[in-house]
Design a protein around this motif. Structure first.
Motif, mmCIF file in Angstrom:
data_model
loop_
_atom_site.group_PDB
_atom_site.id
_atom_site.type_symbol
_atom_site.label_atom_id
_atom_site.label_comp_id
_atom_site.label_asym_id
_atom_site.label_seq_id
_atom_site.Cartn_x
_atom_site.Cartn_y
_atom_site.Cartn_z
ATOM 1 N N ILE A 125 -12.999 14.823 -36.351
ATOM 2 C CA ILE A 125 -13.475 14.269 -35.073
ATOM 3 C C ILE A 125 -13.590 12.751 -35.150
ATOM 4 C CG2 ILE A 125 -15.470 14.146 -33.513
ATOM 5 C CD1 ILE A 125 -15.927 17.127 -34.078
ATOM 6 N N ASP A 130 -10.027 11.610 -29.952
ATOM 7 C CA ASP A 130 -9.311 11.985 -28.732
ATOM 8 C C ASP A 130 -8.889 13.451 -28.746
ATOM 9 O OD1 ASP A 130 -7.606 11.270 -30.922
ATOM 10 O OD2 ASP A 130 -5.895 11.261 -29.559
ATOM 11 N N MET A 131 -9.120 14.133 -29.860
ATOM 12 C CA MET A 131 -8.753 15.554 -29.946
ATOM 13 C C MET A 131 -9.515 16.368 -28.916
ATOM 14 S SD MET A 131 -8.403 16.822 -33.888
ATOM 15 C CE MET A 131 -10.157 16.650 -34.163
ATOM 16 N N SER A 132 -8.880 17.436 -28.462
ATOM 17 C CA SER A 132 -9.566 18.409 -27.616
ATOM 18 C C SER A 132 -9.591 19.746 -28.339
ATOM 19 C CB SER A 132 -8.842 18.565 -26.274
ATOM 20 O OG SER A 132 -8.951 17.378 -25.519
ATOM 21 N N LEU A 133 -10.679 20.469 -28.167
ATOM 22 C CA LEU A 133 -10.846 21.766 -28.816
ATOM 23 C C LEU A 133 -10.778 22.873 -27.775
ATOM 24 C CD1 LEU A 133 -13.867 20.916 -31.134
ATOM 25 C CD2 LEU A 133 -11.454 20.531 -31.557
ATOM 26 N N PHE A 134 -10.161 23.970 -28.129
ATOM 27 C CA PHE A 134 -10.129 25.146 -27.269
ATOM 28 C C PHE A 134 -10.991 26.221 -27.909
ATOM 29 C CE2 PHE A 134 -6.368 22.841 -26.065
ATOM 30 C CZ PHE A 134 -6.252 23.058 -24.692
ATOM 31 N N PRO A 141 -10.089 22.763 -22.252
ATOM 32 C CA PRO A 141 -10.271 21.992 -23.483
ATOM 33 C C PRO A 141 -11.548 21.156 -23.446
ATOM 34 C CG PRO A 141 -8.554 21.004 -22.138
ATOM 35 C CD PRO A 141 -8.900 22.317 -21.494
ATOM 36 N N ILE A 142 -12.222 21.057 -24.591
ATOM 37 C CA ILE A 142 -13.459 20.281 -24.709
ATOM 38 C C ILE A 142 -13.182 19.089 -25.617
ATOM 39 C CG2 ILE A 142 -15.848 20.301 -25.543
ATOM 40 C CD1 ILE A 142 -15.892 23.275 -25.009
ATOM 41 N N PRO A 143 -13.555 17.866 -25.197
ATOM 42 C CA PRO A 143 -13.385 16.710 -26.091
ATOM 43 C C PRO A 143 -14.090 16.953 -27.421
ATOM 44 C CG PRO A 143 -13.953 15.986 -23.882
ATOM 45 C CD PRO A 143 -14.112 17.487 -23.901
ATOM 46 N N ALA A 144 -13.438 16.579 -28.503
ATOM 47 C CA ALA A 144 -13.961 16.875 -29.840
ATOM 48 C C ALA A 144 -15.354 16.299 -30.050
ATOM 49 C CB ALA A 144 -12.994 16.344 -30.899
ATOM 50 N N TYR A 145 -15.590 15.072 -29.578
ATOM 51 C CA TYR A 145 -16.892 14.450 -29.832
ATOM 52 C C TYR A 145 -18.007 15.150 -29.070
ATOM 53 C CZ TYR A 145 -16.510 11.955 -25.350
ATOM 54 O OH TYR A 145 -16.400 11.648 -24.018
ATOM 55 N N PHE A 147 -18.080 18.381 -28.445
ATOM 56 C CA PHE A 147 -18.336 19.557 -29.269
ATOM 57 C C PHE A 147 -19.181 19.185 -30.483
ATOM 58 C CE2 PHE A 147 -17.269 22.117 -32.992
ATOM 59 C CZ PHE A 147 -17.573 23.391 -32.532
#
Length: 216
Positions: A125, A130-134, A141-145, A147
């Motif tokens: 993270i 900028d990663m997105s998590l599913f 998608p949820i922004p990694a930060y 989460f």
């Protein structure tokens, strides 16, 4: 996500083989699990060995899938040696925090790679905010930060309320380990992702304040 690296394969295989041994051999499981009293009597190997044991197949699969999804960004940015430093450092940091919070509960025990895996997750993270998590139960998608912050806040709640049969303190400690070690290994992050660093620090500061005030 990319292909599995050799180091990720080795870690997953080690977890599968050792966990499988523990599933069918309770004396082996009991000898190497994290247990406060045993660690305090000098069996420090448990701080490390417990991270390769799991309660059941579901526990094992969840941790290994999480590692599979987040290992590659860390490997790509920091390399194999630093990846291993983060993995092992987070593993130990998670168990040491659990030891600190449960130091008077001599029969408290735990197993699982969650601390190490959470450390890799938080490292990823920081490196790729900028990663997105599913997530399985969320269709978008949820922004990694987001989460990351939410996960640590939930871990604090779980530690305070003792929610479920889950080592929330080891998860939190692993996340903090991944956070701190990654920043030490990649100080350029302060220049490029300072806002994310500050946001992810908020739950860490909150836990410190709650602990100092005696609320956890």
């Amino acid at each position: 996500m990319g292909n599995l690296s050799i180091v990720t394969i080795i870690i997953i295989v080690a977890n599968v083989l050792i966990s499988y041994k523990g599933f069918g051999d309770y004396s082996f499981f009991d000898k190497y699990k994290f247990q406060v009293g045993s660690v305090q009597r000098g069996e420090k190997i448990r701080l490390f060995s417990s991270a390769f044991l799991h309660v059941d197949m579901q526990h094992l699969i969840f941790n290994m899938l999480t590692l599979y999804f987040f290992a590659n960004p860390v490997l790509a940015y920091l390399g194999t040696v630093n990846f291993l430093i983060i993995y092992v450092g987070s593993l130990l940091f998670g168990n040491l925090l659990a030891l600190y919070f449960h130091k008077n509960e001599y029969h408290y025990s735990a197993v699982g790679a969650s601390g190490a895996v959470t450390g890799i997750l938080y490292s990823a993270i920081l490196l790729r905010p900028d990663m997105s998590l599913f997530l399985f139960f969320v269709p978008i998608p949820i922004p990694a930060y987001i989460f990351g912050i939410g996960y640590l806040l939930y871990s604090i709640y779980g530690m305070k309320k003792r929610v479920g049969n889950i080592g929330h303190d080891a998860h939190f400690g692993g996340a903090v380990g991944g956070y701190v070690i990654t920043l030490l290994l990649a100080p350029w992050l302060f220049r490029e992702h300072l806002l994310m660093i500050v946001l992810l620090a908020i739950p860490i500061v909150l836990l410190y304040v709650l602990r100092k005030s005696g609320k956890i």
